[in-house]
Design a protein around this motif. Structure first.
Motif, PDB file in Angstrom:
ATOM      1  N   VAL A  32      -3.612  -4.558  -9.015  1.00 27.44           N
ATOM      2  CA  VAL A  32      -3.667  -4.442  -7.555  1.00 27.44           C
ATOM      3  C   VAL A  32      -2.839  -3.236  -7.121  1.00 27.44           C
ATOM      4  N   GLN A  33      -3.424  -2.434  -6.265  1.00 21.04           N
ATOM      5  CA  GLN A  33      -2.696  -1.288  -5.721  1.00 21.04           C
ATOM      6  C   GLN A  33      -3.005  -1.104  -4.247  1.00 21.04           C
ATOM      7  N   LEU A  34      -1.964  -0.777  -3.502  1.00 17.63           N
ATOM      8  CA  LEU A  34      -2.084  -0.329  -2.123  1.00 17.63           C
ATOM      9  C   LEU A  34      -1.306   0.977  -2.043  1.00 17.63           C
ATOM     10  N   VAL A  35      -1.997   2.039  -1.688  1.00 19.83           N
ATOM     11  CA  VAL A  35      -1.362   3.354  -1.668  1.00 19.83           C
ATOM     12  C   VAL A  35      -1.472   3.947  -0.269  1.00 19.83           C
ATOM     13  N   GLU A  36      -0.311   4.090   0.383  1.00 25.24           N
ATOM     14  CA  GLU A  36      -0.274   4.661   1.722  1.00 25.24           C
ATOM     15  C   GLU A  36      -0.199   6.183   1.653  1.00 25.24           C
ATOM     16  N   SER A  37      -0.729   6.812   2.675  1.00 28.61           N
ATOM     17  CA  SER A  37      -0.630   8.263   2.817  1.00 28.61           C
ATOM     18  C   SER A  37      -0.667   8.613   4.291  1.00 28.61           C
ATOM     19  N   GLY A  38      -0.337   9.857   4.588  1.00 33.93           N
ATOM     20  CA  GLY A  38      -0.437  10.340   5.955  1.00 33.93           C
ATOM     21  C   GLY A  38       0.858  10.394   6.723  1.00 33.93           C
ATOM     22  N   GLY A  39       1.939   9.938   6.128  1.00 25.77           N
ATOM     23  CA  GLY A  39       3.222  10.018   6.808  1.00 25.77           C
ATOM     24  C   GLY A  39       3.734  11.447   6.862  1.00 25.77           C
ATOM     25  N   GLY A  40       4.815  11.621   7.583  1.00 22.85           N
ATOM     26  CA  GLY A  40       5.397  12.947   7.687  1.00 22.85           C
ATOM     27  C   GLY A  40       6.222  13.085   8.940  1.00 22.85           C
ATOM     28  N   LEU A  41       6.407  14.324   9.350  1.00 22.39           N
ATOM     29  CA  LEU A  41       7.195  14.629  10.535  1.00 22.39           C
ATOM     30  C   LEU A  41       6.278  14.916  11.711  1.00 22.39           C
ATOM     31  N   ALA A  42       6.570  14.292  12.841  1.00 24.71           N
ATOM     32  CA  ALA A  42       5.814  14.534  14.062  1.00 24.71           C
ATOM     33  C   ALA A  42       6.784  14.720  15.221  1.00 24.71           C
ATOM     34  N   GLN A  43       6.368  15.465  16.212  1.00 26.80           N
ATOM     35  CA  GLN A  43       7.181  15.636  17.409  1.00 26.80           C
ATOM     36  C   GLN A  43       6.943  14.478  18.363  1.00 26.80           C
ATOM     37  N   PRO A  44       7.898  14.181  19.202  1.00 23.51           N
ATOM     38  CA  PRO A  44       7.672  13.159  20.230  1.00 23.51           C
ATOM     39  C   PRO A  44       6.427  13.501  21.041  1.00 23.51           C
ATOM     40  N   GLY A  45       5.602  12.483  21.259  1.00 22.79           N
ATOM     41  CA  GLY A  45       4.341  12.692  21.955  1.00 22.79           C
ATOM     42  C   GLY A  45       3.190  13.061  21.043  1.00 22.79           C
ATOM     43  N   GLY A  46       3.495  13.319  19.796  1.00 21.03           N
ATOM     44  CA  GLY A  46       2.472  13.714  18.838  1.00 21.03           C
ATOM     45  C   GLY A  46       1.756  12.532  18.205  1.00 21.03           C
ATOM     46  N   SER A  47       0.922  12.837  17.222  1.00 23.95           N
ATOM     47  CA  SER A  47       0.110  11.813  16.561  1.00 23.95           C
ATOM     48  C   SER A  47       0.182  11.958  15.048  1.00 23.95           C
ATOM     49  N   LEU A  48       0.018  10.838  14.389  1.00 25.33           N
ATOM     50  CA  LEU A  48      -0.159  10.790  12.946  1.00 25.33           C
ATOM     51  C   LEU A  48      -1.172   9.704  12.635  1.00 25.33           C
ATOM     52  N   ARG A  49      -1.860   9.874  11.526  1.00 24.19           N
ATOM     53  CA  ARG A  49      -2.797   8.843  11.082  1.00 24.19           C
ATOM     54  C   ARG A  49      -2.415   8.429   9.676  1.00 24.19           C
ATOM     55  N   LEU A  50      -2.055   7.174   9.527  1.00 25.92           N
ATOM     56  CA  LEU A  50      -1.735   6.628   8.211  1.00 25.92           C
ATOM     57  C   LEU A  50      -2.981   6.005   7.613  1.00 25.92           C
ATOM     58  N   SER A  51      -3.081   6.111   6.300  1.00 24.75           N
ATOM     59  CA  SER A  51      -4.193   5.497   5.584  1.00 24.75           C
ATOM     60  C   SER A  51      -3.641   4.715   4.406  1.00 24.75           C
ATOM     61  N   CYS A  52      -4.319   3.644   4.063  1.00 25.00           N
ATOM     62  CA  CYS A  52      -3.925   2.820   2.923  1.00 25.00           C
ATOM     63  C   CYS A  52      -5.180   2.554   2.098  1.00 25.00           C
ATOM     64  N   ALA A  53      -5.154   2.995   0.856  1.00 26.64           N
ATOM     65  CA  ALA A  53      -6.279   2.797  -0.053  1.00 26.64           C
ATOM     66  C   ALA A  53      -5.980   1.617  -0.968  1.00 26.64           C
ATOM     67  N   ALA A  54      -6.906   0.678  -1.038  1.00 26.34           N
ATOM     68  CA  ALA A  54      -6.714  -0.543  -1.819  1.00 26.34           C
ATOM     69  C   ALA A  54      -7.585  -0.537  -3.064  1.00 26.34           C
ATOM     70  N   SER A  55      -7.104  -1.217  -4.082  1.00 28.58           N
ATOM     71  CA  SER A  55      -7.888  -1.387  -5.301  1.00 28.58           C
ATOM     72  C   SER A  55      -7.387  -2.611  -6.047  1.00 28.58           C
ATOM     73  N   GLY A  56      -8.265  -3.190  -6.853  1.00 26.53           N
ATOM     74  CA  GLY A  56      -7.854  -4.280  -7.725  1.00 26.53           C
ATOM     75  C   GLY A  56      -7.951  -5.668  -7.149  1.00 26.53           C
ATOM     76  N   PHE A  57      -8.474  -5.809  -5.952  1.00 24.25           N
ATOM     77  CA  PHE A  57      -8.672  -7.128  -5.364  1.00 24.25           C
ATOM     78  C   PHE A  57      -9.833  -7.057  -4.378  1.00 24.25           C
ATOM     79  N   THR A  58     -10.256  -8.231  -3.895  1.00 23.89           N
ATOM     80  CA  THR A  58     -11.401  -8.304  -2.983  1.00 23.89           C
ATOM     81  C   THR A  58     -10.940  -7.971  -1.571  1.00 23.89           C
ATOM     82  N   PHE A  59     -10.907  -6.691  -1.307  1.00 18.08           N
ATOM     83  CA  PHE A  59     -10.340  -6.181  -0.050  1.00 18.08           C
ATOM     84  C   PHE A  59     -10.937  -6.874   1.177  1.00 18.08           C
TER      85      PHE A  59
END
Length: 115
Positions: free
Chosen positions: A1-28
């Motif tokens: 089973v794996q859950l791998v997050e991505s998309g984090g980082g530095l953002a300015q106040p008022g800005g946007s980020l999109r996080l993603s999590c990719a799953a494997s090894g189970f019935t998502f």
């Protein structure tokens, strides 16, 4: 089973980020998916969740109207769109799957909101 997050980082106040999590090894598609976060010196808190088939989502009061959780069962991914970011959103964000067989966690991704 794996859950791998991505998309984090530095953002300015008022800005946007999109996080993603990719799953494997189970019935998502059978699992409720959640995003948690933990800021330094604070307890881990639930940010948002989405049921196995999508549909009704839930959010922490602190992020309502700014964050959106979504999932793609075919791609086995869950996302967290974060808009109008605030410095208090700074934390490590974790993806979590919960179902009848138990719960699984990702390793986390750092989000820092700062000017």
């Amino acid at each position: 089973v794996q859950l791998v997050e991505s998309g984090g980082g530095l953002a300015q106040p008022g800005g946007s980020l999109r996080l993603s999590c990719a799953a494997s090894g189970f019935t998502f598609s059978s699992y409720t998916m959640r995003w948690y976060r933990q800021a330094p010196g604070k307890e881990r808190e639930l940010v948002a969740d989405i049921p196995s088939a999508g549909g009704i989502t839930n959010y922490a009061d602190s992020v309502k109207g700014r964050f959106t959780i979504s999932r793609d069962n075919a791609k086995m991914k869950v996302a967290l769109q974060m808009n109008s970011l605030k410095p208090e959103d700074t934390a490590v964000y974790y993806c979590m799957a919960i179902g009848r067989a138990g719960a699984y966690w990702g390793q986390g991704t750092q989000v820092t909101v700062s000017s």
